[in-house]
Design a protein around this motif. Structure first.
Motif, PDB file in Angstrom:
ATOM      1  N   LEU A  20     -40.377  57.931 -39.862  1.00 10.31           N
ATOM      2  CA  LEU A  20     -41.952  58.416 -39.928  1.00 10.31           C
ATOM      3  C   LEU A  20     -43.019  58.144 -39.121  1.00 10.31           C
ATOM      4  N   HIS A  21     -42.746  56.831 -38.778  1.00  8.10           N
ATOM      5  CA  HIS A  21     -43.902  56.229 -37.884  1.00  8.10           C
ATOM      6  C   HIS A  21     -43.725  56.991 -36.673  1.00  8.10           C
ATOM      7  N   ALA A  22     -42.492  56.905 -36.074  1.00  5.00           N
ATOM      8  CA  ALA A  22     -42.186  57.855 -34.823  1.00  5.00           C
ATOM      9  C   ALA A  22     -42.676  59.073 -34.817  1.00  5.00           C
ATOM     10  N   THR A  23     -42.440  59.894 -36.005  1.00  2.40           N
ATOM     11  CA  THR A  23     -42.877  61.411 -35.921  1.00  2.40           C
ATOM     12  C   THR A  23     -44.530  61.521 -36.013  1.00  2.40           C
ATOM     13  N   GLY A  24     -45.128  60.510 -36.710  1.00  2.00           N
ATOM     14  CA  GLY A  24     -46.605  60.481 -36.748  1.00  2.00           C
ATOM     15  C   GLY A  24     -47.102  60.276 -35.315  1.00  2.00           C
ATOM     16  N   TYR A  25     -46.506  59.285 -34.564  1.00  2.00           N
ATOM     17  CA  TYR A  25     -46.882  58.966 -33.102  1.00  2.00           C
ATOM     18  C   TYR A  25     -46.452  60.116 -32.336  1.00  2.00           C
ATOM     19  N   ALA A  26     -45.652  60.771 -32.349  1.00  5.11           N
ATOM     20  CA  ALA A  26     -45.342  62.102 -31.683  1.00  5.11           C
ATOM     21  C   ALA A  26     -46.325  63.120 -31.947  1.00  5.11           C
ATOM     22  N   LEU A  27     -46.786  63.304 -33.220  1.00  6.83           N
ATOM     23  CA  LEU A  27     -47.846  64.317 -33.421  1.00  6.83           C
ATOM     24  C   LEU A  27     -49.098  63.720 -32.804  1.00  6.83           C
ATOM     25  N   GLY A  28     -49.387  62.560 -32.507  1.00 12.94           N
ATOM     26  CA  GLY A  28     -50.415  62.060 -32.036  1.00 12.94           C
ATOM     27  C   GLY A  28     -50.447  62.539 -30.258  1.00 12.94           C
ATOM     28  N   GLN A  42     -48.510  64.851 -28.985  1.00 18.98           N
ATOM     29  CA  GLN A  42     -48.768  66.090 -28.902  1.00 18.98           C
ATOM     30  C   GLN A  42     -50.249  66.689 -28.999  1.00 18.98           C
ATOM     31  N   ARG A  43     -50.946  66.302 -29.874  1.00 19.73           N
ATOM     32  CA  ARG A  43     -52.305  66.375 -30.011  1.00 19.73           C
ATOM     33  C   ARG A  43     -53.249  65.748 -28.880  1.00 19.73           C
ATOM     34  N   ASP A  44     -52.713  64.685 -28.358  1.00 22.73           N
ATOM     35  CA  ASP A  44     -53.649  64.300 -27.061  1.00 22.73           C
ATOM     36  C   ASP A  44     -53.211  65.009 -25.817  1.00 22.73           C
ATOM     37  N   GLY A  45     -52.289  65.946 -25.943  1.00 20.65           N
ATOM     38  CA  GLY A  45     -52.227  66.945 -24.876  1.00 20.65           C
ATOM     39  C   GLY A  45     -51.252  66.283 -23.715  1.00 20.65           C
ATOM     40  N   LEU A  46     -50.225  65.416 -24.333  1.00 20.47           N
ATOM     41  CA  LEU A  46     -49.299  64.743 -23.266  1.00 20.47           C
ATOM     42  C   LEU A  46     -48.318  65.410 -23.345  1.00 20.47           C
ATOM     43  N   VAL A  47     -47.647  66.827 -23.840  1.00 20.02           N
ATOM     44  CA  VAL A  47     -46.583  67.380 -23.659  1.00 20.02           C
ATOM     45  C   VAL A  47     -46.789  68.722 -23.244  1.00 20.02           C
ATOM     46  N   GLY A  48     -45.761  69.173 -22.209  1.00 11.42           N
ATOM     47  CA  GLY A  48     -45.563  70.464 -21.683  1.00 11.42           C
ATOM     48  C   GLY A  48     -46.808  70.550 -20.526  1.00 11.42           C
ATOM     49  N   GLY A  63     -46.177  69.782 -17.481  1.00  9.97           N
ATOM     50  CA  GLY A  63     -45.663  69.817 -16.209  1.00  9.97           C
ATOM     51  C   GLY A  63     -45.563  68.628 -15.311  1.00  9.97           C
ATOM     52  N   ASP A  64     -46.398  67.690 -15.588  1.00  5.02           N
ATOM     53  CA  ASP A  64     -46.264  66.283 -14.832  1.00  5.02           C
ATOM     54  C   ASP A  64     -45.530  65.496 -15.633  1.00  5.02           C
ATOM     55  N   PRO A  65     -44.189  65.056 -14.741  1.00  2.00           N
ATOM     56  CA  PRO A  65     -43.194  64.212 -15.254  1.00  2.00           C
ATOM     57  C   PRO A  65     -43.774  62.736 -15.390  1.00  2.00           C
ATOM     58  N   GLN A  66     -44.962  62.551 -14.854  1.00  9.69           N
ATOM     59  CA  GLN A  66     -45.552  61.119 -15.221  1.00  9.69           C
ATOM     60  C   GLN A  66     -46.362  61.272 -16.294  1.00  9.69           C
ATOM     61  N   ARG A  67     -46.846  62.378 -16.764  1.00 11.61           N
ATOM     62  CA  ARG A  67     -47.707  62.434 -18.137  1.00 11.61           C
ATOM     63  C   ARG A  67     -46.961  62.800 -19.207  1.00 11.61           C
ATOM     64  N   ASP A  68     -46.198  63.662 -19.035  1.00 11.95           N
ATOM     65  CA  ASP A  68     -45.409  64.235 -20.365  1.00 11.95           C
ATOM     66  C   ASP A  68     -44.721  63.219 -20.869  1.00 11.95           C
ATOM     67  N   THR A  69     -44.833  63.162 -22.385  1.00 12.54           N
ATOM     68  CA  THR A  69     -44.296  61.891 -22.917  1.00 12.54           C
ATOM     69  C   THR A  69     -43.494  62.417 -24.254  1.00 12.54           C
ATOM     70  N   VAL A  84     -41.350  71.209 -38.579  1.00 13.43           N
ATOM     71  CA  VAL A  84     -42.283  72.405 -38.512  1.00 13.43           C
ATOM     72  C   VAL A  84     -43.431  72.245 -37.673  1.00 13.43           C
ATOM     73  N   ASN A  85     -43.858  70.790 -37.212  1.00 12.93           N
ATOM     74  CA  ASN A  85     -44.617  70.603 -36.218  1.00 12.93           C
ATOM     75  C   ASN A  85     -44.432  70.749 -34.629  1.00 12.93           C
ATOM     76  N   ASN A  86     -43.138  70.991 -34.739  1.00 14.99           N
ATOM     77  CA  ASN A  86     -42.275  70.963 -33.222  1.00 14.99           C
ATOM     78  C   ASN A  86     -42.781  69.608 -32.467  1.00 14.99           C
ATOM     79  N   ALA A  87     -42.537  68.382 -33.246  1.00 11.41           N
ATOM     80  CA  ALA A  87     -42.987  67.100 -32.622  1.00 11.41           C
ATOM     81  C   ALA A  87     -42.082  66.717 -31.411  1.00 11.41           C
ATOM     82  N   PRO A  88     -42.521  66.188 -30.375  1.00 10.17           N
ATOM     83  CA  PRO A  88     -41.911  65.878 -29.193  1.00 10.17           C
ATOM     84  C   PRO A  88     -41.189  64.311 -29.639  1.00 10.17           C
ATOM     85  N   VAL A  89     -40.059  64.479 -30.446  1.00 11.60           N
ATOM     86  CA  VAL A  89     -39.376  63.278 -31.013  1.00 11.60           C
ATOM     87  C   VAL A  89     -37.921  63.341 -31.013  1.00 11.60           C
ATOM     88  N   VAL A  90     -37.090  62.415 -30.559  1.00 17.30           N
ATOM     89  CA  VAL A  90     -35.713  62.363 -30.619  1.00 17.30           C
ATOM     90  C   VAL A  90     -35.220  61.643 -31.746  1.00 17.30           C
TER      91      VAL A  90
END
Length: 388
Positions: free
Chosen positions: A149-157, A159-165, A167-173, A198-204
């Motif tokens: 749950l901690h990881a999913t919440g962090y991933a949502l953050g 995502q909302r900080d604009g650090l996903v998708g 195209g910058d490999p040193q920025r996308d997280t 449901v939030n398409n979170a960037p988490v593995v």
């Protein structure tokens, strides 16, 4: 014996494996789908993985010995799971963030967490051990499954900080959470899967299925392979040979790329085996048979990578001896520095409870400091009285 024989047989059919137990590169559809992910790994990269696996095992053996000698209150062994952890750890980018449980010694090795710091919590000198910001690794989580749950919440953050998708490999997280087969039955894990999907979170979600949740076999946790649980939440799942460091790397690399580029979460089941005890308070001889342990010993992840290095003329005796010397140095330093740790001030329990000052905590600290002062004064008075 683990009664889940049917699931074990099925595991071989849908298992992503790039290197067989004898060190041969494998063929087949599963291997072909992931082979390119690890094709760029050369001698230096493979040797670095081998080194991290050897050092992780030596750390594990030494920590177990230190607990037996009374230097640690408890220790969770990770012997046998080095490939799953080191392989997946090497696929991480520096900006990726990790939420471990309490057995991810190999991941901590790859991320550069100091060996002594990893043991502070088991020594009882600290509740954590390192600054998560220094390594992008959260502190160990002892409550089963809560880190998902901690990881999913962090991933949502993220995502909302604009650090996903971007195209910058040193920025996308991407964010990764590690947990075990037993933890997969916890409500927190299932809730995390819902929120992530449901939030398409960037988490593995990296589940290390080491066959035993303390004394319960996998068959008591699920009636289907664990990786299929992700599909029920709308999350793609994949089962990887967790004793194959190259396959663990390749599968994690794909999952991380999916997360970083906005493709959402992935559920990875690393099919491996806990060769030691659940923790040093556990006796695995009470619930599993020697034949099972011997069968899995033939799949030892370190021996497998060593066989691959030899088969491909990447092995060098001088280099291997140096790795062993590094392991000896690690063990020596671990013994000396761990025993040198000082007990923390008793008032440190009031620190870091909240991110900002809290009136109730400050009041409790003041009361405790006064109590300690009065207790110390009473002891001094008693000593003087006795001396008369």
């Amino acid at each position: 014996m683990n009664p889940d024989a049917s699931q074990g047989a099925a595991a071989e059919e849908d298992l992503v494996q790039l290197v067989a137990p004898d060190g041969r590169r494998t063929d087949g559809e599963q291997a072909a789908a992931y082979r390119d992910r690890a094709a760029h790994l050369g001698t230096d990269e493979l040797r670095a993985m081998y080194r991290d696996m050897v050092l992780t095992r030596r750390f594990d053996d030494e920590s177990t010995a230190l607990q037996r000698q009374g230097e640690l209150g408890l220790y969770p062994q990770g012997r046998g799971q080095e490939a799953a952890q080191v392989g997946s750890g090497h696929a991480l980018h520096p900006q990726d963030f990790v939420f471990p449980s309490y057995r991810e010694h190999g991941v901590l090795q790859v991320r550069g967490v100091d060996p002594v710091d990893r043991l502070r919590i088991y020594r009882g000198t600290e509740h954590g051990g390192w600054d998560p910001a220094d390594h992008n690794v959260h502190l160990n989580t002892l409550v089963l499954g809560s880190q998902t749950l901690h990881a999913t919440g962090y991933a949502l953050g993220v995502q909302r900080d604009g650090l996903v998708g971007t195209g910058d490999p040193q920025r996308d997280t991407a964010v990764v959470t590690y947990f075990g087969d037993g933890a997969s039955s916890q409500g927190d894990v299932n809730e995390a899967l819902v929120f992530a999907a449901v939030n398409n979170a960037p988490v593995v979600f990296f589940c290390q299925n080491n066959q035993w949740a303390i004394s319960e076999p996998t068959s008591r946790q699920t009636r289907v392979p664990l990786y299929k649980r992700g599909e029920g939440f709308g999350i793609p799942g994949v089962r990887v040979d967790g004793n194959d460091v190259l396959a663990s790397y390749a599968v994690m690399a794909e999952a991380l790329e999916r997360a970083r580029t906005g493709g959402g979460p992935t559920f990875v089941e690393a099919y491996t085996y806990r060769m030691g005890a659940h923790t040093t308070s556990d006796d695995p001889t009470r619930y599993r048979e020697r034949a099972e342990e011997e069968e899995w010993a033939l799949r030892d992840p370190i021996d497998r990578l060593a066989a691959l290095l030899r088969a491909e003329d990447r092995w060098d005796d001088a280099w291997a001896a140096d790795v062993e010397a590094q392991a000896d140095s690690l063990a020596e330093r671990l013994r000396a520095d761990l025993r040198a740790l000082e007990d923390p001030a008793s008032t440190s329990m009031f620190e870091h409870v909240y991110a900002t000052p809290h009136s109730q905590v400050e009041a409790e600290r003041a009361w405790f400091e006064a109590y300690e002062h009065d207790t110390a004064q009473d002891e001094r008075d008693s000593s003087r009285e006795a001396a008369r």
